[in-house]
Scaffold this motif. Structure first.
Motif, mmCIF file in Angstrom:
data_model
loop_
_atom_site.group_PDB
_atom_site.id
_atom_site.type_symbol
_atom_site.label_atom_id
_atom_site.label_comp_id
_atom_site.label_asym_id
_atom_site.label_seq_id
_atom_site.Cartn_x
_atom_site.Cartn_y
_atom_site.Cartn_z
ATOM 1 N N ARG A 1 10.128 17.246 -7.503
ATOM 2 C CA ARG A 1 10.280 18.664 -7.856
ATOM 3 C C ARG A 1 8.940 19.370 -7.989
ATOM 4 O O ARG A 1 8.771 20.491 -7.510
ATOM 5 C CB ARG A 1 11.056 18.780 -9.177
ATOM 6 N N VAL A 2 7.967 18.738 -8.651
ATOM 7 C CA VAL A 2 6.711 19.444 -8.948
ATOM 8 C C VAL A 2 5.698 19.376 -7.805
ATOM 9 O O VAL A 2 4.735 20.147 -7.796
ATOM 10 C CB VAL A 2 6.061 18.917 -10.249
ATOM 11 N N LEU A 3 5.908 18.480 -6.840
ATOM 12 C CA LEU A 3 4.970 18.397 -5.720
ATOM 13 C C LEU A 3 5.108 19.600 -4.799
ATOM 14 O O LEU A 3 6.215 20.011 -4.450
ATOM 15 C CB LEU A 3 5.215 17.127 -4.900
ATOM 16 N N ALA A 4 3.974 20.133 -4.385
ATOM 17 C CA ALA A 4 3.964 21.207 -3.387
ATOM 18 C C ALA A 4 4.259 20.609 -2.010
ATOM 19 O O ALA A 4 4.019 19.417 -1.778
ATOM 20 C CB ALA A 4 2.602 21.886 -3.384
ATOM 21 N N PRO A 5 4.774 21.392 -1.079
ATOM 22 C CA PRO A 5 4.952 20.908 0.290
ATOM 23 C C PRO A 5 3.631 20.373 0.841
ATOM 24 O O PRO A 5 2.583 21.004 0.700
ATOM 25 C CB PRO A 5 5.405 22.161 1.047
ATOM 26 N N GLY A 6 3.686 19.180 1.408
ATOM 27 C CA GLY A 6 2.469 18.532 1.876
ATOM 28 C C GLY A 6 1.755 17.740 0.798
ATOM 29 O O GLY A 6 0.782 17.035 1.077
ATOM 30 N N GLY A 7 2.228 17.853 -0.445
ATOM 31 C CA GLY A 7 1.629 17.120 -1.554
ATOM 32 C C GLY A 7 1.928 15.631 -1.481
ATOM 33 O O GLY A 7 2.820 15.193 -0.751
ATOM 34 N N LYS A 8 1.178 14.842 -2.272
ATOM 35 C CA LYS A 8 1.317 13.387 -2.206
ATOM 36 C C LYS A 8 1.563 12.775 -3.580
ATOM 37 O O LYS A 8 1.040 13.244 -4.590
ATOM 38 C CB LYS A 8 0.061 12.764 -1.595
ATOM 39 N N PHE A 9 2.370 11.727 -3.573
ATOM 40 C CA PHE A 9 2.614 10.893 -4.746
ATOM 41 C C PHE A 9 2.025 9.527 -4.435
ATOM 42 O O PHE A 9 2.415 8.874 -3.466
ATOM 43 C CB PHE A 9 4.112 10.810 -5.018
ATOM 44 N N ILE A 10 1.063 9.088 -5.256
ATOM 45 C CA ILE A 10 0.392 7.805 -5.050
ATOM 46 C C ILE A 10 0.747 6.885 -6.207
ATOM 47 O O ILE A 10 0.426 7.177 -7.369
ATOM 48 C CB ILE A 10 -1.132 8.001 -4.971
ATOM 49 N N TRP A 11 1.401 5.781 -5.889
ATOM 50 C CA TRP A 11 1.817 4.817 -6.911
ATOM 51 C C TRP A 11 1.082 3.511 -6.679
ATOM 52 O O TRP A 11 1.223 2.896 -5.616
ATOM 53 C CB TRP A 11 3.329 4.624 -6.853
ATOM 54 N N ILE A 12 0.298 3.082 -7.665
ATOM 55 C CA ILE A 12 -0.467 1.845 -7.587
ATOM 56 C C ILE A 12 0.250 0.805 -8.436
ATOM 57 O O ILE A 12 0.469 1.005 -9.630
ATOM 58 C CB ILE A 12 -1.904 2.059 -8.093
ATOM 59 N N PRO B 1 15.073 12.116 1.056
ATOM 60 C CA PRO B 1 15.063 12.839 2.332
ATOM 61 C C PRO B 1 13.959 13.884 2.413
ATOM 62 O O PRO B 1 13.651 14.386 3.490
ATOM 63 C CB PRO B 1 16.446 13.501 2.376
ATOM 64 N N THR B 2 13.345 14.206 1.265
ATOM 65 C CA THR B 2 12.349 15.279 1.208
ATOM 66 C C THR B 2 10.927 14.801 1.473
ATOM 67 O O THR B 2 10.003 15.614 1.489
ATOM 68 C CB THR B 2 12.392 15.953 -0.171
ATOM 69 N N TRP B 3 10.734 13.502 1.653
ATOM 70 C CA TRP B 3 9.369 13.030 1.865
ATOM 71 C C TRP B 3 9.302 11.807 2.759
ATOM 72 O O TRP B 3 10.307 11.201 3.103
ATOM 73 C CB TRP B 3 8.652 12.789 0.545
ATOM 74 N N GLU B 4 8.054 11.457 3.135
ATOM 75 C CA GLU B 4 7.789 10.303 3.979
ATOM 76 C C GLU B 4 6.989 9.282 3.182
ATOM 77 O O GLU B 4 6.091 9.645 2.427
ATOM 78 C CB GLU B 4 7.011 10.723 5.236
ATOM 79 N N LEU B 5 7.306 8.000 3.365
ATOM 80 C CA LEU B 5 6.709 6.935 2.571
ATOM 81 C C LEU B 5 5.936 5.958 3.444
ATOM 82 O O LEU B 5 6.428 5.509 4.476
ATOM 83 C CB LEU B 5 7.803 6.186 1.807
ATOM 84 N N LYS B 6 4.708 5.644 3.000
ATOM 85 C CA LYS B 6 3.909 4.595 3.637
ATOM 86 C C LYS B 6 3.409 3.648 2.556
ATOM 87 O O LYS B 6 3.200 4.055 1.412
ATOM 88 C CB LYS B 6 2.722 5.194 4.400
ATOM 89 N N VAL B 7 3.216 2.385 2.925
ATOM 90 C CA VAL B 7 2.769 1.373 1.976
ATOM 91 C C VAL B 7 1.468 0.751 2.472
ATOM 92 O O VAL B 7 1.366 0.356 3.635
ATOM 93 C CB VAL B 7 3.823 0.268 1.780
ATOM 94 N N PHE C 1 -4.503 -11.970 -5.117
ATOM 95 C CA PHE C 1 -3.417 -11.210 -5.758
ATOM 96 C C PHE C 1 -3.277 -9.879 -5.047
ATOM 97 O O PHE C 1 -4.246 -9.143 -4.920
ATOM 98 C CB PHE C 1 -3.716 -10.991 -7.244
ATOM 99 N N ASP C 2 -2.078 -9.584 -4.574
ATOM 100 C CA ASP C 2 -1.849 -8.352 -3.816
ATOM 101 C C ASP C 2 -1.429 -7.198 -4.717
ATOM 102 O O ASP C 2 -0.575 -7.350 -5.589
ATOM 103 C CB ASP C 2 -0.757 -8.572 -2.762
ATOM 104 N N TYR C 3 -2.050 -6.033 -4.472
ATOM 105 C CA TYR C 3 -1.623 -4.783 -5.072
ATOM 106 C C TYR C 3 -1.076 -3.909 -3.959
ATOM 107 O O TYR C 3 -1.590 -3.936 -2.835
ATOM 108 C CB TYR C 3 -2.790 -4.065 -5.757
ATOM 109 N N PHE C 4 -0.061 -3.128 -4.272
ATOM 110 C CA PHE C 4 0.555 -2.274 -3.270
ATOM 111 C C PHE C 4 0.357 -0.813 -3.660
ATOM 112 O O PHE C 4 0.499 -0.433 -4.829
ATOM 113 C CB PHE C 4 2.041 -2.597 -3.129
ATOM 114 N N ILE C 5 0.013 -0.016 -2.667
ATOM 115 C CA ILE C 5 -0.204 1.414 -2.862
ATOM 116 C C ILE C 5 0.877 2.143 -2.075
ATOM 117 O O ILE C 5 0.902 2.100 -0.843
ATOM 118 C CB ILE C 5 -1.587 1.864 -2.353
ATOM 119 N N TYR C 6 1.797 2.772 -2.783
ATOM 120 C CA TYR C 6 2.872 3.537 -2.143
ATOM 121 C C TYR C 6 2.411 4.994 -2.071
ATOM 122 O O TYR C 6 2.116 5.604 -3.095
ATOM 123 C CB TYR C 6 4.165 3.417 -2.949
ATOM 124 N N VAL C 7 2.334 5.504 -0.864
ATOM 125 C CA VAL C 7 1.868 6.880 -0.663
ATOM 126 C C VAL C 7 3.019 7.705 -0.061
ATOM 127 O O VAL C 7 3.452 7.456 1.054
ATOM 128 C CB VAL C 7 0.646 6.943 0.260
#
Length: 218
Positions: free
Chosen positions: A167-178, A193-199, A207-213
């Protein structure tokens, strides 16, 4: 949450819960922050370790950044010192928000610290360019149930944060989860459906860390 945090201060073992599900409760964090009044603590990674990735995905240092469940992490302070001055830090613990506001008010005057639950953000629609989560969603996922079939309560709490970020992200904005959470456990919670996800993946001594963008569609 699991072990293997990156700490920037020695950790008093008395603050660690006997049951990991405590990480998902406000009461636990209020008490912990009272005990850690002069400390800092970083789950997973520090800004120095994350800088190349954040620089790539954030782009402009003028971006309005939302730090979700900021706690007493050094991340936003280090980002501020590197030129990111438009940061809104939120946490549902008034104890830690007061502590962090007092620490930063003289040398980081443009930093914003607000008491908010990440599942009910008091922010306008489309007002954020980049939202960052480093450990908060993981805390909401501490559950005694089966990781392959998470409980309805866990899914509700996680969806609460993810929907608010959407809701609060602007169009083209990004959510980064570490996180340390592997895609087969985590991706299901991010699909919208409102965004695209890459890992992306970071390896730290085996030890692996994953960054969800997540990028919100324009």
């Amino acid at each position: 949450m699991s072990a293997n945090p990156t700490t920037t201060a020695s950790t008093d073992l008395s603050v660690l819960p006997a049951d990991n599900t405590a990480y998902g409760t406000k009461e636990y964090w209020q008490q912990r922050y009272r005990q850690e009044e002069s400390s800092t603590f970083d789950w997973f990674k520090t800004y120095k370790q994350l800088e190349p990735l954040l620089s790539k995905h954030i782009g402009s240092k003028n971006a309005r950044i939302l730090m979700l469940g900021c706690g007493n992490s050094t991340l936003s302070g280090d980002m501020y010192d590197d030129g990111y001055h438009n940061i809104v830090n939120v946490d549902y613990s008034d104890v830690v928000i007061d502590q962090m506001r007092r620490r930063s008010q003289q040398h980081q005057p443009k930093m914003s610290w607000e008491v908010m639950d990440v599942r009910a953000l008091s922010l306008d629609d489309g007002s954020i360019d980049v939202a960052i989560d480093k450990g908060t969603l993981d805390a909401l996922m501490c559950d005694k149930g089966d990781v392959w079939e998470p409980s309805a309560e866990l899914c509700k709490n996680v969806a609460g944060e993810v929907n608010e970020v959407d809701r609060v992200l602007a169009p083209g904005g990004k959510f980064i989860w570490i996180t340390f959470g592997q895609p087969h456990f985590r991706k299901r919670h991010l699909e919208r459906p409102t965004w695209e996800l890459k890992v992306e993946k970071l390896n730290d001594g085996g030890f692996d860390y994953f960054i969800y963008v997540v990028t919100k569609k324009k």
